[in-house]
Motif scaffolding. Structure first.
Motif, PDB file in Angstrom:
ATOM      1  N   HIS A   1      35.819  35.603  43.255  1.00 22.94           N
ATOM      2  CA  HIS A   1      36.459  35.328  44.540  1.00 22.94           C
ATOM      3  C   HIS A   1      36.226  33.877  44.939  1.00 22.94           C
ATOM      4  CE1 HIS A   1      37.925  35.796  48.602  1.00 22.94           C
ATOM      5  NE2 HIS A   1      36.775  35.295  49.054  1.00 22.94           N
ATOM      6  N   HIS A   2      34.981  33.388  44.777  1.00 19.82           N
ATOM      7  CA  HIS A   2      34.660  32.012  45.131  1.00 19.82           C
ATOM      8  C   HIS A   2      35.463  31.040  44.271  1.00 19.82           C
ATOM      9  CE1 HIS A   2      32.407  28.646  46.654  1.00 19.82           C
ATOM     10  NE2 HIS A   2      32.124  28.283  45.412  1.00 19.82           N
ATOM     11  N   ALA A   3      35.603  31.337  42.989  1.00 18.78           N
ATOM     12  CA  ALA A   3      36.352  30.465  42.092  1.00 18.78           C
ATOM     13  C   ALA A   3      37.822  30.411  42.500  1.00 18.78           C
ATOM     14  CB  ALA A   3      36.216  30.942  40.644  1.00 18.78           C
ATOM     15  N   LYS A   4      38.392  31.561  42.896  1.00 19.24           N
ATOM     16  CA  LYS A   4      39.787  31.586  43.324  1.00 19.24           C
ATOM     17  C   LYS A   4      39.976  30.770  44.590  1.00 19.24           C
ATOM     18  CE  LYS A   4      41.603  35.605  43.690  1.00 19.24           C
ATOM     19  NZ  LYS A   4      41.894  37.030  43.812  1.00 19.24           N
ATOM     20  N   VAL A   5      39.061  30.904  45.551  1.00 16.96           N
ATOM     21  CA  VAL A   5      39.170  30.176  46.807  1.00 16.96           C
ATOM     22  C   VAL A   5      38.982  28.684  46.562  1.00 16.96           C
ATOM     23  CG1 VAL A   5      38.094  29.803  49.062  1.00 16.96           C
ATOM     24  CG2 VAL A   5      38.468  32.124  48.236  1.00 16.96           C
ATOM     25  N   SER A   6      38.028  28.311  45.704  1.00 24.90           N
ATOM     26  CA  SER A   6      37.754  26.898  45.436  1.00 24.90           C
ATOM     27  C   SER A   6      38.900  26.238  44.682  1.00 24.90           C
ATOM     28  CB  SER A   6      36.473  26.755  44.627  1.00 24.90           C
ATOM     29  OG  SER A   6      35.378  27.244  45.371  1.00 24.90           O
ATOM     30  N   ALA A   7      39.616  27.001  43.850  1.00 27.36           N
ATOM     31  CA  ALA A   7      40.696  26.439  43.064  1.00 27.36           C
ATOM     32  C   ALA A   7      41.842  25.985  43.963  1.00 27.36           C
ATOM     33  CB  ALA A   7      41.193  27.469  42.045  1.00 27.36           C
ATOM     34  N   ALA A   8      42.098  26.705  45.019  1.00 32.39           N
ATOM     35  CA  ALA A   8      43.145  26.328  45.957  1.00 32.39           C
ATOM     36  C   ALA A   8      42.557  25.381  46.990  1.00 32.39           C
ATOM     37  CB  ALA A   8      43.684  27.582  46.641  1.00 32.39           C
ATOM     38  N   ALA A   9      43.434  24.674  47.692  1.00 35.59           N
ATOM     39  CA  ALA A   9      42.954  23.797  48.766  1.00 35.59           C
ATOM     40  C   ALA A   9      42.342  24.666  49.853  1.00 35.59           C
ATOM     41  CB  ALA A   9      44.109  22.991  49.320  1.00 35.59           C
ATOM     42  N   PRO A  10      41.109  24.349  50.283  1.00 34.94           N
ATOM     43  CA  PRO A  10      40.465  25.165  51.303  1.00 34.94           C
ATOM     44  C   PRO A  10      41.197  25.063  52.638  1.00 34.94           C
ATOM     45  CG  PRO A  10      39.147  23.220  50.827  1.00 34.94           C
ATOM     46  CD  PRO A  10      40.280  23.233  49.851  1.00 34.94           C
ATOM     47  N   CYS A  11      41.213  26.141  53.348  1.00 35.97           N
ATOM     48  CA  CYS A  11      41.862  26.192  54.649  1.00 35.97           C
ATOM     49  C   CYS A  11      40.997  25.448  55.670  1.00 35.97           C
ATOM     50  CB  CYS A  11      42.044  27.649  55.061  1.00 35.97           C
ATOM     51  SG  CYS A  11      42.866  27.849  56.639  1.00 35.97           S
ATOM     52  N   PRO A  12      41.599  24.598  56.503  1.00 33.95           N
ATOM     53  CA  PRO A  12      40.796  23.846  57.462  1.00 33.95           C
ATOM     54  C   PRO A  12      40.257  24.690  58.615  1.00 33.95           C
ATOM     55  CG  PRO A  12      43.122  23.386  57.784  1.00 33.95           C
ATOM     56  CD  PRO A  12      43.010  24.237  56.555  1.00 33.95           C
ATOM     57  N   LEU A  13      40.831  25.885  58.828  1.00 38.26           N
ATOM     58  CA  LEU A  13      40.376  26.751  59.916  1.00 38.26           C
ATOM     59  C   LEU A  13      40.341  28.187  59.425  1.00 38.26           C
ATOM     60  CD1 LEU A  13      39.597  27.105  62.916  1.00 38.26           C
ATOM     61  CD2 LEU A  13      42.026  27.412  63.394  1.00 38.26           C
ATOM     62  N   MET A  14      39.142  28.780  59.422  1.00 38.24           N
ATOM     63  CA  MET A  14      38.990  30.173  59.017  1.00 38.24           C
ATOM     64  C   MET A  14      38.407  30.946  60.191  1.00 38.24           C
ATOM     65  SD  MET A  14      36.978  32.874  57.652  1.00 38.24           S
ATOM     66  CE  MET A  14      35.500  32.363  56.854  1.00 38.24           C
ATOM     67  N   VAL A  15      38.925  32.140  60.397  1.00 41.13           N
ATOM     68  CA  VAL A  15      38.490  32.995  61.497  1.00 41.13           C
ATOM     69  C   VAL A  15      37.823  34.227  60.916  1.00 41.13           C
ATOM     70  CG1 VAL A  15      39.308  34.422  63.400  1.00 41.13           C
ATOM     71  CG2 VAL A  15      40.317  32.191  63.023  1.00 41.13           C
ATOM     72  N   LYS A  16      36.700  34.626  61.511  1.00 40.20           N
ATOM     73  CA  LYS A  16      35.992  35.836  61.073  1.00 40.20           C
ATOM     74  C   LYS A  16      35.576  36.596  62.323  1.00 40.20           C
ATOM     75  CE  LYS A  16      32.322  37.481  58.182  1.00 40.20           C
ATOM     76  NZ  LYS A  16      32.323  37.480  56.753  1.00 40.20           N
ATOM     77  N   ALA A  17      35.973  37.867  62.421  1.00 36.93           N
ATOM     78  CA  ALA A  17      35.675  38.663  63.609  1.00 36.93           C
ATOM     79  C   ALA A  17      34.964  39.954  63.222  1.00 36.93           C
ATOM     80  CB  ALA A  17      36.963  38.985  64.373  1.00 36.93           C
ATOM     81  N   LEU A  18      33.922  40.289  63.995  1.00 39.11           N
ATOM     82  CA  LEU A  18      33.154  41.511  63.782  1.00 39.11           C
ATOM     83  C   LEU A  18      33.212  42.356  65.051  1.00 39.11           C
ATOM     84  CD1 LEU A  18      31.188  43.186  62.033  1.00 39.11           C
ATOM     85  CD2 LEU A  18      29.342  41.909  63.110  1.00 39.11           C
ATOM     86  N   ASP A  19      33.487  43.621  64.882  1.00 38.33           N
ATOM     87  CA  ASP A  19      33.506  44.601  65.972  1.00 38.33           C
ATOM     88  C   ASP A  19      32.070  45.113  66.129  1.00 38.33           C
ATOM     89  OD1 ASP A  19      33.577  47.039  67.386  1.00 38.33           O
ATOM     90  OD2 ASP A  19      35.525  47.599  66.570  1.00 38.33           O
ATOM     91  N   ALA A  20      31.353  44.585  67.124  1.00 39.26           N
ATOM     92  CA  ALA A  20      29.950  44.946  67.333  1.00 39.26           C
ATOM     93  C   ALA A  20      29.793  46.340  67.919  1.00 39.26           C
ATOM     94  CB  ALA A  20      29.274  43.926  68.246  1.00 39.26           C
ATOM     95  N   VAL A  21      30.824  46.874  68.543  1.00 38.21           N
ATOM     96  CA  VAL A  21      30.754  48.214  69.120  1.00 38.21           C
ATOM     97  C   VAL A  21      30.631  49.250  68.008  1.00 38.21           C
ATOM     98  CG1 VAL A  21      32.020  49.961  70.456  1.00 38.21           C
ATOM     99  CG2 VAL A  21      32.015  47.565  71.201  1.00 38.21           C
ATOM    100  N   ARG A  22      31.442  49.077  66.964  1.00 41.51           N
ATOM    101  CA  ARG A  22      31.442  50.043  65.860  1.00 41.51           C
ATOM    102  C   ARG A  22      30.711  49.543  64.617  1.00 41.51           C
ATOM    103  NH1 ARG A  22      37.541  51.505  65.280  1.00 41.51           N
ATOM    104  NH2 ARG A  22      37.729  49.259  65.526  1.00 41.51           N
ATOM    105  N   GLY A  23      30.280  48.268  64.628  1.00 41.40           N
ATOM    106  CA  GLY A  23      29.540  47.722  63.498  1.00 41.40           C
ATOM    107  C   GLY A  23      30.380  47.545  62.253  1.00 41.40           C
ATOM    108  N   ILE A  24      31.639  47.137  62.431  1.00 35.70           N
ATOM    109  CA  ILE A  24      32.557  46.958  61.302  1.00 35.70           C
ATOM    110  C   ILE A  24      33.334  45.646  61.473  1.00 35.70           C
ATOM    111  CG2 ILE A  24      32.840  49.447  60.909  1.00 35.70           C
ATOM    112  CD1 ILE A  24      35.530  49.250  62.409  1.00 35.70           C
ATOM    113  N   PRO A  25      33.965  45.163  60.397  1.00 38.91           N
ATOM    114  CA  PRO A  25      34.847  44.008  60.559  1.00 38.91           C
ATOM    115  C   PRO A  25      35.985  44.362  61.513  1.00 38.91           C
ATOM    116  CG  PRO A  25      34.388  44.396  58.241  1.00 38.91           C
ATOM    117  CD  PRO A  25      33.855  45.577  58.993  1.00 38.91           C
ATOM    118  N   ALA A  26      36.415  43.404  62.313  1.00 39.52           N
ATOM    119  CA  ALA A  26      37.516  43.629  63.262  1.00 39.52           C
ATOM    120  C   ALA A  26      38.844  43.469  62.521  1.00 39.52           C
ATOM    121  CB  ALA A  26      37.419  42.665  64.432  1.00 39.52           C
TER     122      ALA A  26
END
Length: 141
Positions: free
Chosen positions: A23-48
């Protein structure tokens, strides 16, 4: 039996590491995105998963929509925009939390969440916005 269990654990760890490196190799091969968003649902303890996100840029005292996206199975949005779409300036990222909570069957307190930040050309070129979403609990008597 102990040796077989240990071998299974080692194989599982190696498989996980290989997938992460792939996965890291695939992401590094392409131009990295200048803005990445990551959200976690803390109520249920899962990715949003399925959280709508809109990015705006401020120009001449007006917020102009740049791009929209929806978080995937990991609660992340990759490749949201390109470097050309992300010049230096003031940005606002809006997370549409009310529809997310409604779909989860949870009463939403806030309509949305906004993060405003300044992107600096030459200093930082790639940003990650981690968001931990929870609910405000109100106990009324």
């Amino acid at each position: 039996m102990y040796v077989r269990t240990c071998l299974l654990l080692v194989c599982a760890v190696l498989l996980c590491c290989a997938n992460a490196e792939h996965h890291h190799a695939k992401v590094s091969a392409a131009a990295p995105c200048p803005l990445m968003v990551k959200a976690l649902d803390a109520v249920r303890g899962i990715p949003a998963v399925g959280l709508a996100v809109t990015v705006y840029r401020k120009t001449d005292d007006t917020w102009t929509e740049v791009v929209t996206g929806v978080t995937g199975r990991t609660g992340e949005i990759h490749n949201l925009m390109t470097d050309a779409d992300f010049p230096a300036g003031l940005y606002k990222v809006k997370f549409d939390t009310k529809p997310y909570w409604k779909k989860a069957g949870i009463s939403a307190f806030a309509e949305y969440l906004e993060i405003v930040f300044e992107a600096h050309a030459g200093v930082h070129t790639h940003y990650t916005l981690p968001v931990l979403m929870s609910q405000i609990l109100c106990h009324c008597s």
